[in-house]
Design a protein around this motif. Structure first.
Motif, PDB file in Angstrom:
ATOM      1  N   MET A   1     -39.842 -30.159  18.499  1.00 46.75           N
ATOM      2  CA  MET A   1     -39.769 -31.514  19.002  1.00 46.75           C
ATOM      3  C   MET A   1     -38.362 -31.884  19.482  1.00 46.75           C
ATOM      4  O   MET A   1     -38.211 -32.728  20.342  1.00 46.75           O
ATOM      5  N   ASP A   2     -37.361 -31.235  18.923  1.00 51.52           N
ATOM      6  CA  ASP A   2     -35.977 -31.518  19.284  1.00 51.52           C
ATOM      7  C   ASP A   2     -35.686 -31.118  20.732  1.00 51.52           C
ATOM      8  O   ASP A   2     -34.856 -31.730  21.401  1.00 51.52           O
ATOM      9  N   LEU A   4     -37.527 -31.560  23.322  1.00 43.37           N
ATOM     10  CA  LEU A   4     -38.015 -32.557  24.270  1.00 43.37           C
ATOM     11  C   LEU A   4     -36.959 -33.597  24.617  1.00 43.37           C
ATOM     12  O   LEU A   4     -37.020 -34.233  25.664  1.00 43.37           O
ATOM     13  N   THR A   5     -36.004 -33.785  23.754  1.00 41.85           N
ATOM     14  CA  THR A   5     -34.970 -34.796  24.006  1.00 41.85           C
ATOM     15  C   THR A   5     -33.685 -34.189  24.567  1.00 41.85           C
ATOM     16  O   THR A   5     -32.721 -34.905  24.772  1.00 41.85           O
ATOM     17  N   GLN A   6     -33.661 -32.899  24.794  1.00 43.59           N
ATOM     18  CA  GLN A   6     -32.480 -32.214  25.312  1.00 43.59           C
ATOM     19  C   GLN A   6     -32.659 -31.938  26.803  1.00 43.59           C
ATOM     20  O   GLN A   6     -33.731 -31.543  27.240  1.00 43.59           O
ATOM     21  N   VAL A   7     -31.610 -32.155  27.563  1.00 39.39           N
ATOM     22  CA  VAL A   7     -31.622 -31.866  28.992  1.00 39.39           C
ATOM     23  C   VAL A   7     -30.499 -30.880  29.278  1.00 39.39           C
ATOM     24  O   VAL A   7     -29.358 -31.090  28.881  1.00 39.39           O
TER      25      VAL A   7
END
Length: 139
Positions: A1-2, A4-7
């Motif tokens: 899930m982590d 998904l918030t990383q670009v």
């Protein structure tokens, strides 16, 4: 899930996203035009034959040659003085002068002098605007 918030951005190719996107959109639009207007396009041979026989070929091909030369030389000339925009400035002055002379019908000294002044001042003004006011580098 982590994840998904990383670009992550690949800076080697990130500048190519929009040109590729625009190219694909233009290709799709061109294909749509070809498919929907194929009858009119196929019947336009006489129109183009007449247009090509009446056109000013010297000015048309001269403009194409000058523009290709202008864009081809701008980067190599600019590489002599990197990040100063002098490639733009040095190539734009003769380009503006040459295209003006190409399209000028009456090449008297009275008409060439204002063109030469514009060919010197307009690129210099654009160069100054981009360099000093907008802090953008030109080739």
């Amino acid at each position: 899930m982590d994840a998904l918030t990383q670009v992550t951005i690949d800076f080697e190719t990130s500048h190519l996203v929009f040109p590729r996107l625009i190219s694909v959109i233009l290709a799709l639009m061109g294909a749509a035009i070809l498919l929907t207007k194929r009858q009119r396009i196929a019947g336009a041979g006489g129109y183009w034959r007449e247009t090509l026989s009446r056109m000013d070929k010297a000015r048309f091909f001269g403009t194409l040659a000058l523009t290709l030369l202008y864009f081809s030389l701008m980067v190599p000339v600019g590489d002599i003085w990197p990040n100063t925009g002098r490639g733009f400035l040095i190539c734009s002055v003769p380009y503006v002068l040459a295209t003006g002379l190409l399209f000028m019908h009456d090449r008297t000294i009275r008409n060439v002098v204002p063109l030469a002044i514009v060919a010197l001042l307009a690129p210099a003004l654009v160069w100054w605007l981009f360099t000093d006011l907008f802090f953008l580098t030109l080739p």
